[in-house]
Design a protein around this motif. Structure first.
Motif, PDB file in Angstrom:
ATOM      1  N   ASN A 136      43.941  38.612  38.659  1.00 20.29           N
ATOM      2  CA  ASN A 136      42.982  39.456  37.968  1.00 20.29           C
ATOM      3  C   ASN A 136      42.642  40.575  38.960  1.00 20.29           C
ATOM      4  O   ASN A 136      42.182  40.289  40.069  1.00 20.29           O
ATOM      5  CB  ASN A 136      41.749  38.594  37.645  1.00 20.29           C
ATOM      6  N   PRO A 137      42.864  41.858  38.601  1.00 20.45           N
ATOM      7  CA  PRO A 137      42.634  42.945  39.572  1.00 20.45           C
ATOM      8  C   PRO A 137      41.216  42.955  40.156  1.00 20.45           C
ATOM      9  O   PRO A 137      41.013  43.459  41.257  1.00 20.45           O
ATOM     10  CB  PRO A 137      42.885  44.215  38.751  1.00 20.45           C
ATOM     11  N   ASP A 138      40.260  42.370  39.434  1.00 23.51           N
ATOM     12  CA  ASP A 138      38.896  42.326  39.963  1.00 23.51           C
ATOM     13  C   ASP A 138      38.714  41.227  41.001  1.00 23.51           C
ATOM     14  O   ASP A 138      37.677  41.136  41.650  1.00 23.51           O
ATOM     15  CB  ASP A 138      37.886  42.097  38.825  1.00 23.51           C
ATOM     16  N   LYS A 139      39.702  40.329  41.105  1.00 23.90           N
ATOM     17  CA  LYS A 139      39.583  39.204  42.034  1.00 23.90           C
ATOM     18  C   LYS A 139      40.925  39.009  42.733  1.00 23.90           C
ATOM     19  O   LYS A 139      41.606  37.996  42.538  1.00 23.90           O
ATOM     20  CB  LYS A 139      39.192  37.952  41.234  1.00 23.90           C
ATOM     21  N   PRO A 140      41.340  40.014  43.513  1.00 26.92           N
ATOM     22  CA  PRO A 140      42.720  40.006  44.041  1.00 26.92           C
ATOM     23  C   PRO A 140      43.020  38.883  45.032  1.00 26.92           C
ATOM     24  O   PRO A 140      44.173  38.610  45.308  1.00 26.92           O
ATOM     25  CB  PRO A 140      42.829  41.375  44.734  1.00 26.92           C
ATOM     26  N   GLU A 141      41.999  38.220  45.532  1.00 30.23           N
ATOM     27  CA  GLU A 141      42.249  37.178  46.536  1.00 30.23           C
ATOM     28  C   GLU A 141      42.625  35.834  45.913  1.00 30.23           C
ATOM     29  O   GLU A 141      42.958  34.889  46.621  1.00 30.23           O
ATOM     30  CB  GLU A 141      41.018  37.001  47.433  1.00 30.23           C
ATOM     31  N   TYR A 142      42.504  35.731  44.593  1.00 30.18           N
ATOM     32  CA  TYR A 142      42.846  34.491  43.905  1.00 30.18           C
ATOM     33  C   TYR A 142      43.959  34.794  42.913  1.00 30.18           C
ATOM     34  O   TYR A 142      43.782  35.590  41.995  1.00 30.18           O
ATOM     35  CB  TYR A 142      41.613  33.938  43.176  1.00 30.18           C
ATOM     36  N   GLY A 143      45.100  34.192  43.112  1.00 35.29           N
ATOM     37  CA  GLY A 143      46.228  34.556  42.267  1.00 35.29           C
ATOM     38  C   GLY A 143      46.991  33.367  41.718  1.00 35.29           C
ATOM     39  O   GLY A 143      46.557  32.209  41.817  1.00 35.29           O
ATOM     40  N   GLY A 144      48.146  33.680  41.151  1.00 34.88           N
ATOM     41  CA  GLY A 144      48.997  32.651  40.574  1.00 34.88           C
ATOM     42  C   GLY A 144      49.333  31.555  41.581  1.00 34.88           C
ATOM     43  O   GLY A 144      49.435  30.379  41.223  1.00 34.88           O
ATOM     44  N   ALA A 145      49.497  31.944  42.835  1.00 33.86           N
ATOM     45  CA  ALA A 145      49.796  30.960  43.877  1.00 33.86           C
ATOM     46  C   ALA A 145      48.684  29.911  43.960  1.00 33.86           C
ATOM     47  O   ALA A 145      48.948  28.713  44.121  1.00 33.86           O
ATOM     48  CB  ALA A 145      49.957  31.649  45.229  1.00 33.86           C
ATOM     49  N   HIS A 146      47.437  30.373  43.829  1.00 33.86           N
ATOM     50  CA  HIS A 146      46.305  29.443  43.896  1.00 33.86           C
ATOM     51  C   HIS A 146      46.269  28.534  42.662  1.00 33.86           C
ATOM     52  O   HIS A 146      45.944  27.352  42.769  1.00 33.86           O
ATOM     53  CB  HIS A 146      44.999  30.221  44.061  1.00 33.86           C
ATOM     54  N   VAL A 147      46.616  29.112  41.504  1.00 26.16           N
ATOM     55  CA  VAL A 147      46.686  28.311  40.275  1.00 26.16           C
ATOM     56  C   VAL A 147      47.714  27.189  40.471  1.00 26.16           C
ATOM     57  O   VAL A 147      47.456  26.020  40.157  1.00 26.16           O
ATOM     58  CB  VAL A 147      47.070  29.207  39.073  1.00 26.16           C
ATOM     59  N   ILE A 148      48.868  27.548  41.029  1.00 23.65           N
ATOM     60  CA  ILE A 148      49.943  26.567  41.226  1.00 23.65           C
ATOM     61  C   ILE A 148      49.509  25.474  42.206  1.00 23.65           C
ATOM     62  O   ILE A 148      49.690  24.281  41.962  1.00 23.65           O
ATOM     63  CB  ILE A 148      51.229  27.284  41.725  1.00 23.65           C
TER      64      ILE A 148
END
Lengths: 136, 387
Positions: free
Chosen positions: B98-110
């Motif tokens: 989410n561009p508003d939360k760039p530090e949390y991404g798909g990698a973190h979801v995985i």
């Protein structure tokens, strides 16, 4: 003789006192200022390396405390979640002070907090956000 | 001349008689033993790497809700996931955010899915006769989804550049934070332990090769994207810059967070640290010679990430990089890795133990990778291409 680093936090009204002069003159402590941030009328923070006898350093710190300066050993202001570390080296890359190192034989991260100069470059450089440094 | 087959080696593995060394151990052995002696003594060499590999992601099937929805926009913990597959299939890319939360991404979801955490799923659809629902908000976990498997289009790069910065300003790159005026240099492969540096011509690695992937058994499924066989090689035939790559697959549910870790590279984005181990059979003298290669025999290129076109400033060996300093433009430059050799060694040792215990067998590739493959760059055919 010992050498030890401390973080000093000054209250708003302490700016006019020659505190470091007293450390040198009264307690025979060699001081080295490694980092300073002063916001006049608000607060000030110093990273000081003190070199002297253990008892003189103790007395010098007692003096600073009596002047309403908060004094804490540097290592108490650094938090590092070692158990989550993957030893990738991103923090080593930015640590020009040499506090963070990786080397043979095991290539595990070594953190010598006594070498830290609180540049804080490791805080954003760590891809896992494992560092937290409280200077102010 | 000793020549071994996959079948012979697998027989030995099943009988608990195979001799297995890590690539680090065989590199040491190669100092005194000849390739002929190595092929006689050693059956399998384990190689490994643990680094940030952006071209990674997971395919997930959520299962159908009642009434069902054809998911045409998907968010998992706020991270966008691909919506262009069948109704409840998706692909979560490691770098999605989410561009508003760039530090949390798909990698973190995985990573969180693997750790058994509960994640929030939101999905929208237009509503059709067979999928009438237009919105769903619910939670998912490793237990509730049908499939969750990693499919990484480009991993395990065969060699990679060293990054430096000759400019006067600090820059943030996927190779880490680069200090100004050549004050640091970063590098990212595990050198003599690295899988594709130990089989530079891909004699034993191809489609179907069984590998260690993030703590589970996975497979090589295809050449990785940007697979390139045309890069210059050194006198030992090992590429001196990034060349071949692997596409890999494996069951996320069986993996371990010890060997899969989400990361945020400052002012760059999220990525996934992926642990890969590949066992390489010592089929003959040629393979023994390849496998006994040492850090002082593997070279890579030093590129200036601060200048347009990343010009090459020099060439160094991994032994130099591991020593802590290299010389660039006559200047002594401090080096640091941005991939974990400690983890890579752990993986090589673990894979060795699996082989010794007969829990892992070698696979002869179903098909080998192309011998000739080059890269194309993206041409701009529209003159007025600016937004």
């Amino acid at each position: 003789m010992i050498i030890k680093r401390f973080i000093l936090n000054f209250p708003p009204d302490s700016g006019d006192k020659p505190l470091s002069y007293h450390l040198v003159k009264d307690y025979d402590i060699r001081i080295n200022i490694l980092k300073a941030e002063v916001f006049p009328g608000k607060r000030g923070s110093l990273l000081l390396e003190l070199q002297g006898t253990a008892s003189n350093i103790e007395k010098g710190i007692a003096y600073l405390t009596s002047q309403n300066v908060e004094v804490e050993p540097l290592e108490k202001r650094i938090r590092f979640q070692e158990e989550k570390c993957i030893d990738c080296g991103n923090c080593v890359a930015v640590c020009f002070a040499g506090a963070l190192t990786l080397s043979a034989p095991d290539w595990k991260l070594q953190f010598d907090k006594s070498q830290c100069v609180v540049c804080e470059l490791c805080v954003p450089a760590c891809p896992l956000h494992l560092f937290d440094i409280n200077f102010q | 001349m000793t020549v071994k087959s996959y079948e012979e080696i697998n027989e030995k593995i099943r009988a608990g008689k195979a001799v297995v060394l890590t690539a680090g151990e065989v590199a040491e052995m190669g100092r005194t033993a000849s390739p002929e002696e190595i092929v006689k003594k050693v059956d399998v060499v384990t190689t490994a790497t643990f680094g940030a590999m952006c071209s990674s992601g997971a395919i997930i099937n959520f299962g159908h809700a009642d009434p069902p929805i054809r998911m045409e926009k998907i968010r998992i913990n706020g991270v966008p996931a691909y919506e262009g597959l069948a109704a409840v299939d998706t692909y979560v890319g490691a770098t999605a955010c989410n561009p508003d939360k760039p530090e949390y991404g798909g990698a973190h979801v995985i990573q969180e899915l693997l750790e058994g955490k509960t994640l929030e799923l939101e999905a929208w659809g237009k509503g059709t006769d067979c999928y009438p629902r237009k919105f769903i908000k619910t939670t998912i976990s490793k237990e509730t989804v049908n499939e969750a498997y990693l499919f990484n289009p480009r991993n395990a790069y065969q060699n990679y550049n060293v990054a430096v910065n000759s400019t006067k300003r600090l820059i943030h790159t996927y190779m880490g934070t680069l200090l100004p005026n050549l004050r640091n240099a970063t590098y990212s492969t595990s050198g003599e332990l690295s899988p594709l540096l130990n089989d530079p011509d891909m004699r034993t690695i191809g489609i179907g090769t069984r590998i260690f992937l993030c703590g589970a058994q996975g497979f090589v499924v295809w050449p990785g994207t940007q697979y390139n066989t045309a890069k210059p090689v050194n006198s030992l035939g090992v590429p001196v810059s990034n060349a071949r790559t692997l596409a890999v697959i494996g069951n996320l549910k069986e993996m371990s967070p010890e060997f899969l870790r989400a990361a945020y590279i400052d002012k760059y984005g999220t990525t996934l640290f992926v642990g890969i181990g590949i066992p390489i059979p010592v089929l003959d003298e040629d393979m023994a010679r390849r496998l006994s290669i040492r850090d002082d025999q593997i070279e890579t290129s030093v590129l200036d990430y601060g200048s347009p076109g990343t010009p090459k400033l020099g060439q160094v060996t991994y032994a130099m990089l591991r020593s802590g300093f290299i010389t660039v433009d006559g200047k002594k430059v401090r080096t640091a890795p941005v991939a974990s050799l400690a983890k890579a060694r752990e993986i090589a040792a673990l894979l060795k133990n699996w082989l010794l215990a007969g829990q892992f067998e070698l696979t002869r590739p179903v098909e080998m990778f192309p011998v000739h493959a080059t890269l194309q760059s993206l041409k701009e055919t529209e003159k007025e291409g600016k937004p």
